[in-house]
Scaffold this motif. Structure first.
Motif, short mmCIF file in Angstrom:
data_model
loop_
_atom_site.label_atom_id
_atom_site.label_comp_id
_atom_site.label_asym_id
_atom_site.label_seq_id
_atom_site.Cartn_x
_atom_site.Cartn_y
_atom_site.Cartn_z
N VAL A 104 0.84 -1.19 0.00
CA VAL A 104 0.00 0.00 0.00
C VAL A 104 0.87 1.23 0.00
O VAL A 104 1.97 1.25 0.55
CB VAL A 104 -0.94 0.07 1.21
CG1 VAL A 104 -1.85 -1.12 1.26
CG2 VAL A 104 -0.18 0.25 2.49
N ILE A 153 0.40 5.43 0.59
CA ILE A 153 -0.58 6.37 1.11
C ILE A 153 -0.35 7.76 0.56
O ILE A 153 0.78 8.25 0.51
CB ILE A 153 -0.51 6.40 2.64
CG1 ILE A 153 -0.90 5.02 3.18
CG2 ILE A 153 -1.43 7.47 3.20
CD1 ILE A 153 -0.96 4.93 4.67
N ASN A 165 -1.81 11.55 1.18
CA ASN A 165 -2.66 12.32 2.08
C ASN A 165 -3.18 13.57 1.41
O ASN A 165 -2.50 14.18 0.61
CB ASN A 165 -1.87 12.74 3.31
CG ASN A 165 -1.65 11.57 4.21
OD1 ASN A 165 -2.58 10.83 4.48
ND2 ASN A 165 -0.42 11.40 4.66
N GLN A 200 0.14 11.79 -7.31
CA GLN A 200 1.14 10.98 -6.63
C GLN A 200 0.83 9.49 -6.80
O GLN A 200 1.70 8.70 -7.13
CB GLN A 200 1.14 11.35 -5.15
CG GLN A 200 2.16 10.59 -4.35
CD GLN A 200 1.96 10.80 -2.86
OE1 GLN A 200 1.30 11.74 -2.44
NE2 GLN A 200 2.51 9.90 -2.05
N ARG A 252 5.17 11.00 -17.88
CA ARG A 252 5.49 10.79 -16.46
C ARG A 252 6.57 9.73 -16.35
O ARG A 252 6.42 8.65 -16.92
CB ARG A 252 4.28 10.26 -15.67
CG ARG A 252 3.01 10.87 -16.10
CD ARG A 252 2.16 11.21 -14.91
NE ARG A 252 1.22 12.22 -15.30
CZ ARG A 252 0.76 13.15 -14.50
NH1 ARG A 252 1.18 13.21 -13.25
NH2 ARG A 252 -0.11 14.02 -14.92
N GLU A 255 5.02 11.83 5.92
CA GLU A 255 4.58 11.66 4.53
C GLU A 255 4.80 12.95 3.76
O GLU A 255 5.36 12.96 2.66
CB GLU A 255 3.11 11.24 4.53
CG GLU A 255 2.62 10.64 3.24
CD GLU A 255 2.15 11.68 2.26
OE1 GLU A 255 2.15 11.40 1.07
OE2 GLU A 255 1.81 12.81 2.69
N ARG A 283 7.54 13.57 0.74
CA ARG A 283 7.10 13.98 -0.59
C ARG A 283 7.82 15.25 -1.01
O ARG A 283 8.25 15.38 -2.15
CB ARG A 283 5.59 14.21 -0.56
CG ARG A 283 5.01 14.58 -1.89
CD ARG A 283 3.65 13.94 -2.10
NE ARG A 283 2.88 13.91 -0.85
CZ ARG A 283 1.91 14.77 -0.55
NH1 ARG A 283 1.60 15.71 -1.40
NH2 ARG A 283 1.25 14.67 0.58
N TRP A 342 8.87 8.78 -1.56
CA TRP A 342 7.56 8.20 -1.30
C TRP A 342 7.62 7.55 0.06
O TRP A 342 8.70 7.22 0.55
CB TRP A 342 7.22 7.14 -2.34
CG TRP A 342 7.56 7.55 -3.72
CD1 TRP A 342 8.74 7.34 -4.35
CD2 TRP A 342 6.74 8.30 -4.62
NE1 TRP A 342 8.69 7.90 -5.61
CE2 TRP A 342 7.47 8.48 -5.81
CE3 TRP A 342 5.44 8.78 -4.54
CZ2 TRP A 342 6.97 9.15 -6.90
CZ3 TRP A 342 4.93 9.45 -5.64
CH2 TRP A 342 5.69 9.63 -6.81
N VAL A 343 6.51 7.36 0.65
CA VAL A 343 6.53 6.60 1.90
C VAL A 343 5.77 5.30 1.71
O VAL A 343 4.81 5.23 0.97
CB VAL A 343 5.92 7.37 3.09
CG1 VAL A 343 6.63 8.65 3.31
CG2 VAL A 343 4.44 7.59 2.89
N SER A 344 6.24 4.34 2.40
CA SER A 344 5.57 3.06 2.40
C SER A 344 5.42 2.66 3.85
O SER A 344 6.34 2.80 4.65
CB SER A 344 6.41 2.05 1.65
OG SER A 344 5.81 0.79 1.73
N ILE A 345 4.26 2.17 4.18
CA ILE A 345 3.98 1.92 5.59
C ILE A 345 3.93 0.43 5.87
O ILE A 345 3.31 -0.33 5.14
CB ILE A 345 2.66 2.57 5.99
CG1 ILE A 345 2.79 4.08 5.83
CG2 ILE A 345 2.28 2.20 7.40
CD1 ILE A 345 1.60 4.85 6.30
N GLN A 399 9.18 -6.65 4.99
CA GLN A 399 8.39 -5.97 3.98
C GLN A 399 9.11 -4.70 3.51
O GLN A 399 9.22 -4.45 2.31
CB GLN A 399 7.03 -5.61 4.58
CG GLN A 399 6.11 -4.92 3.61
CD GLN A 399 4.88 -4.35 4.32
OE1 GLN A 399 4.53 -4.78 5.41
NE2 GLN A 399 4.24 -3.38 3.70
N GLN A 443 10.88 -3.73 -0.20
CA GLN A 443 10.60 -2.54 -0.98
C GLN A 443 11.83 -1.69 -1.16
O GLN A 443 11.76 -0.60 -1.73
CB GLN A 443 9.51 -1.72 -0.29
CG GLN A 443 8.25 -2.51 -0.11
CD GLN A 443 7.08 -1.61 0.07
OE1 GLN A 443 6.77 -0.82 -0.79
NE2 GLN A 443 6.43 -1.71 1.21
#
Lengths: 334, 334
Positions: A101, A103, A105, A120, B55, B91, B95, B100-103, B120, B124
């Motif tokens: 996933v 995210i 915001n 994004q 892009r 986040e 950006r 990017w952030v991944s949680i 995990q 990534q």
DNA sequence: GTGCTCGATGTGACCGGTAACAGTGACCGG
DNA sequence: CCGGTCACTGTTACCGGTCACATCGAGCAC
């Protein structure tokens, strides 16, 4: 990660292939559970993978297959319990399906933040979007999405084929029926804010169930979700004392009621029964433990993921809440 | 996304290059702000990009450069205000830095969930990890991380070079000094739970500041962060009435105090002053608006990102909170 | 003028997977 | 006995970027 001291890189499928004495394509097949791989071969490859601590390179996979295996969450970063748990469960469900996933915001107050967030997600080539941001402007933005991707909106009642939500109406009827079945007839309802769709649905459920039983209904008390208001309303109700039960539209307000009744020396559930809605984690620890209607946010998250991944028939767009009977309800005193 | 009807794919740098009459490498240079590109060339390429709605493909970039430009958040998926806003700000900061952030979520109750989450993040290829999970076991797991990646832990006090946190001690001294400067001497302190490091630091700050002013200190009241407890403590305090101010270790407890004092007919700040800690979003809307110590979670998130991206000197590991004087404090009545 | 540096750009390989297609040998029906 | 099918595996191109290196012309010192 085992790093080859020669190349200075983590092992690739070709490294695995070489050591296992197969072609890199065979390794790829093992990776993707291709059916026609001899068991002995598969095992040999798996052994080498384990030995090298091989991990597939996600970027390479995404590039070659043009599948990102990523689900985007469009979130308003609310600090509320509901949204937060939905996000957690979406994350878990996605992972269980082999998805990641990501995210994005939005700040509803910032102009352009919605399209930024969508940009994004697009840039990340998400394969689906789960929306946990019940702002009207978000729905508008989604309606004319500049790129094609399946999405689902949660927390909103709607029937555009993209909404997934709890059947608030059914839940409210459940709660009301529970009180009626216990023998209560003089029941008040404490609603949420007027402009909330959920609040309205719950109120309708209450009214319809009451009518179905030919119980006299008093005007609902317009609340604001807060425990403070519940406390206030409880104090007011104690003045009239013409009721034996109250159905609050959420647990926080129910908590306020409990507080007010306790302060007023009114025993719950001996003299008055109270039902809430939501089943927030604290509800079971209230005094008395609160009878409430459970919204299973984890289930919602799972279903949202199934839905956007196309595994859910488009029929099941609502989820039935469940009544949890605890200790705040009992038959009315005679 | 403009999709070439012939190839059925979104435009790539080679498509842009062809239309702009340059090589794909020049396009890549424009993309990466390479200095030696003639302005006219750059502009031509940019124009074509805009025209094609080009892009960059993130996966291809990651594969070729072996940089994922992703920051991982290790989160306990708490529904509290603090963690949630930290995540939001991380986040945003990520950006802003082109990341990017991944949680990855952990469930502290589930065995192995920490290492799963780390796996995990590793899969990534995150370039850094921000930890928003103040569990002791998380710190242990991080101590022997099976792969190398910069990380930072928030919310925890520590000095292993990986912690970034608010200076709770300094904040507590600020709050206490504010009351002392107003003329208060008989000040109670309502602490958080004993096993919380933050609670302890705040208490120390209170005690030290009181001592520095030679003010008599009473034993702190051990609280539990909840508004309910604050209310209860407030009621108890009203029995003794040997104080003119209370410093609560968080805003929720302060809220409970306000409530109790209001119930008891004691005017705040006329008769008693109250200070909180945290500056939750509601604090400004309390009645009276609460004087409190602000923890700028957004700033924390930004700094965390700067830190893991190596832009922050290792000195600035603490962030000074700020005192916000609102209407719940005043000079003591004579 | 010559050689050198440097800015500006192009060429081709490469990253680590997947896709398409080809090959190989065993088995089988006629 | 032979062609066909099928299970299993290999070969090669390709995804869309980046990287190392080559090229080319202009400016400049000698």
């Amino acid at each position: 990660m085992t790093i080859d001291p020669v190349s200075g890189r983590p092992p690739s499928i070709r490294d695995v292939a070489r050591l296992a004495g197969v072609s890199h394509q065979t390794v790829s097949r093992v990776l993707n559970n291709h059916p026609s791989i001899r068991d002995t071969t598969r095992q040999r490859v798996l052994d080498v993978m384990a030995e090298l601590q091989y991990r597939p390179n996600r970027a390479a996979r995404a590039l070659a297959s043009s599948r990102s295996r990523t689900i985007g969450i469009l979130s308003a970063m609310s600090t509320d319990y509901g949204p937060a748990s939905i996000m957690a469960s979406v994350e878990a469900a996605a992972r269980a399906n082999g998805y990641w996933v990501s995210i994005a915001n939005i700040d509803p107050n910032v102009e352009g933040s919605i399209s930024d967030a969508l940009d994004q997600l697009r840039a990340q080539a998400v394969e689906a979007i789960v929306v946990v941001a019940p702002q009207k402007r978000v729905f508008e933005a989604l309606a004319n999405l500049p790129f094609e991707v399946p999405y689902v909106t949660l927390q909103a009642v709607g029937d555009d084929g993209h909404a997934l939500f709890f059947d608030q109406y059914a839940g409210a009827r459940l709660a009301t029926r529970h009180l009626l079945e216990l023998g209560h007839r003089a029941i008040y309802h404490l609603t949420g804010p007027q402009n909330w769709i959920e609040a309205d649905a719950r109120m309708q459920g209450f009214l319809d169930e009451m009518n179905a039983w030919d119980a006299p209904t008093t005007a609902p008390i317009l609340g604001d979700w807060t425990a403070d208001f519940g406390y206030f309303a409880g104090q007011e109700l104690l003045r009239v004392r013409d009721f034996t039960a109250v159905f609050a539209s959420n647990d926080q307000m129910a908590l306020g009621l409990l507080h007010a009744f306790r302060d007023g020396g009114v025993d719950v559930p001996g003299e008055v029964s109270v039902v809430g809605f939501d089943d927030i984690p604290e509800a079971a620890h209230f005094w008395p433990p609160l009878t409430t209607v459970r919204q299973d946010f984890a289930e919602l998250g799972r279903r949202a993921v199934s839905f956007v991944l196309g595994e859910l028939d488009t029929e099941a767009h609502t989820i039935d809440p469940r009544l949890l009977v605890r200790a705040s309800t009992a038959a009315p005193a005679r």
